[in-house]
Design an enzyme around this catalytic site. Structure first.
Site, mmCIF file in Angstrom:
data_model
loop_
_atom_site.group_PDB
_atom_site.id
_atom_site.type_symbol
_atom_site.label_atom_id
_atom_site.label_comp_id
_atom_site.label_asym_id
_atom_site.label_seq_id
_atom_site.Cartn_x
_atom_site.Cartn_y
_atom_site.Cartn_z
ATOM 1 C CG ASN A 1 7.891 4.021 2.044
ATOM 2 O OD1 ASN A 1 7.250 4.718 1.255
ATOM 3 N ND2 ASN A 1 7.304 3.322 2.994
ATOM 4 C CB CYS B 1 5.943 4.420 6.417
ATOM 5 S SG CYS B 1 4.267 3.810 6.570
ATOM 6 C CD GLU C 1 -2.714 1.109 0.003
ATOM 7 O OE1 GLU C 1 -3.493 0.190 -0.282
ATOM 8 O OE2 GLU C 1 -2.533 2.095 -0.749
#
Ligand code: UDX
Length: 429
Positions: free
Chosen positions: A208, A260, A148
């Site tokens: 990320n 995250c 996601e």
């Protein structure tokens, strides 16, 4: 399609609610009875702009229901989405115990046709490892990776307008299933990229880590700007005009935080070490970001001198605006350091004070005006729009000294100076 979501945290709730809104029959299962009861009573445990509306509409047409165990299910699902946490272990690795437990529980409580879809962020190789574990226990469920990418604060927009949907599977049946689940997006020409499980898993970590690298890079450029007299916002603007670089994630600030980036980049660094594949960039980004809070406090000390008994109004506690999440928030780290230097802190945040009060013991005010009362300086650490509209006349009458540290670069320095304040920003003299 009939879908189950295991883990009603941020990712599970947002994607569960939105897939229900798109016409799937969704059951969110969480072992936390209290949370399930609150959800059944129409209370969302997270703050996400716009989510409430979709939550209520999916509840009212009964596309979305909640349960604390599989035995409440009236159907065998087509897919079980695993959306539980993968917190950091002390060595930086991702703790997979919740993912493993949720997966094993799913296969024990569903039919052979149910696919297990891993949405939690997991190290490359996890889906394959889970499939092996499943086979060893005598089950045959397929495991699909489907990371996601949504951001807190803009989760609805991100979910409904994804840059890409990445699906890791090499099984034709699983591919077919995921195409049915994401039919709305395929019909509307959004990008769906099918890869092998491991590439999909690594794509999430690498994305990320790359974004975190951009932020650490611009933060270091900001330090250099302060020394040389350049303006980091103009430097970032000029850099971002190059389509090879792009303008996103080049906003200098107090460092990246949230649930995250810090965790994922550490897990990736750990993975690189385990595989003896040198990723020097990752280690540098981690230490650069970890130094950030100290750098910020040094900048404040340079202006205010000894912080002992200084009264500081901190505006913003969340790791960014638009959320009540304070996990790995740079503001919390900076407050701790300021307090260690002897400063007295009074903070205000429009959404994050409840969560913050569980991790730091400081005074909190009900408005930015009362936080600023008798203070020697304001330090802005989250870019809430409310702080761009502050009334400087009121602040002037409330504050002891007229100093503002705008560490999100959200204020117009000319207006602030003309109002009689000294202003210090990131990457500007
Ligand atoms: C991130 C990823 O963006 C998302 O794709 C993934 O699914 C989850 O992790 P999120 O943690 O919600 O999303 O926040 P994000 O908007 O990415 O910001 C992360 C941190 O970086 C925040 O602390 C933010 O303030 C900081 N940041 C972001 C900057 O300092 N400068 C920027 O230019 C962008």
């Amino acid at each position: 399609m009939k879908l189950v979501f295991i883990g009603s945290g941020y990712v599970g709730l947002v994607s569960g609610i939105m897939l229900a809104y798109l016409g799937h029959e969704v059951v969110c299962i969480d072992s936390d009875e209290k949370k399930i009861q609150a959800l059944k009573n129409h209370k969302l445990p997270i703050y996400e702009p716009g989510l409430e509306k979709y939550f209520r509409s999916t509840l009212s047409n009964e596309y979305l229901t909640f349960a604390s165990h599989y035995n409440a299910l009236k159907f065998s699902p087509d897919a079980v989405f695993i959306t539980v946490g993968t917190p950091s272990l002390p060595n930086g690795d991702a703790d997979l115990q919740y993912v493993i437990n949720a997966t094993m529980e799913a296969v024990q409580n569903t039919s052979v046709d149910t696919a297990i879809v891993i949405k939690s962020t997991v190290p490359p190789g996890t889906a394959k490892m889970l499939e092996e574990m499943i086979r060893e226990k005598g089950y045959v469920h397929k495991v699909i990776s489907n990371p996601e990418f949504l951001r807190e604060g803009s989760a609805i927009q991100d979910f409904m307008n994804p840059d890409r949907i990445v699906v890791g599977t090499e099984s034709p049946e699983s591919k077919d299933l995921m195409e049915k689940i994401y039919q709305h997006f395929i019909q509307n020409d959004y990008n769906i990229l099918f890869t092998c499980q491991t590439s999909s898993e690594l794509a999430k970590y690498a994305s990320n880590a790359f974004l975190a690298t951009k932020i650490a890079f611009i933060n270091e450029m900001a330090n250099l700007c302060e020394k040389t007299g350049a303006d980091v916002d103009l430097v970032a603007k000029a850099m971002g005009m190059d389509p090879r670089i792009g303008p996103a994630f080049l906003k200098a600030g107090p460092g990246f935080g949230g649930s995250c980036f810090p965790k994922d980049i550490m897990a990736l660094e750990y993975l690189a070490k385990v595989h003896d594949a040198n990723c020097y960039v990752l280690s540098s980004v981690i230490s650069s970001n970890q130094r950030r809070a100290k750098d910020i406090v040094s900048k404040i000390k340079l202006v205010l001198g000894d912080l002992n008994d200084k009264m500081i109004a901190v505006l913003g506690l969340t790791f960014k605006a638009g959320t009540d999440d304070i996990r790995a928030s740079p503001a919390i780290e900076i407050i701790k350091l300021l307090a260690m230097e002897g400063a007295y802190i009074c903070a205000y945040d429009p959404e994050g004070m409840k969560n913050a009060s569980s991790v730091i013991n400081i005074d909190m005010a009900s408005s930015y005006q009362s936080a600023a009362r008798n203070s020697d300086a304001i330090v802005i650490l989250t870019e809430w729009p409310e702080f761009t509209k502050m009334d400087y006349e009121i602040l002037k009458s409330e504050m002891r000294e007229k100093v503002i540290f705008d560490y999100r670069n959200i204020l117009d320095p000319k207006i602030v100076r003309n109002s009689g304040f000294k202003i210090y920003q990131i990457g500007k003299r």
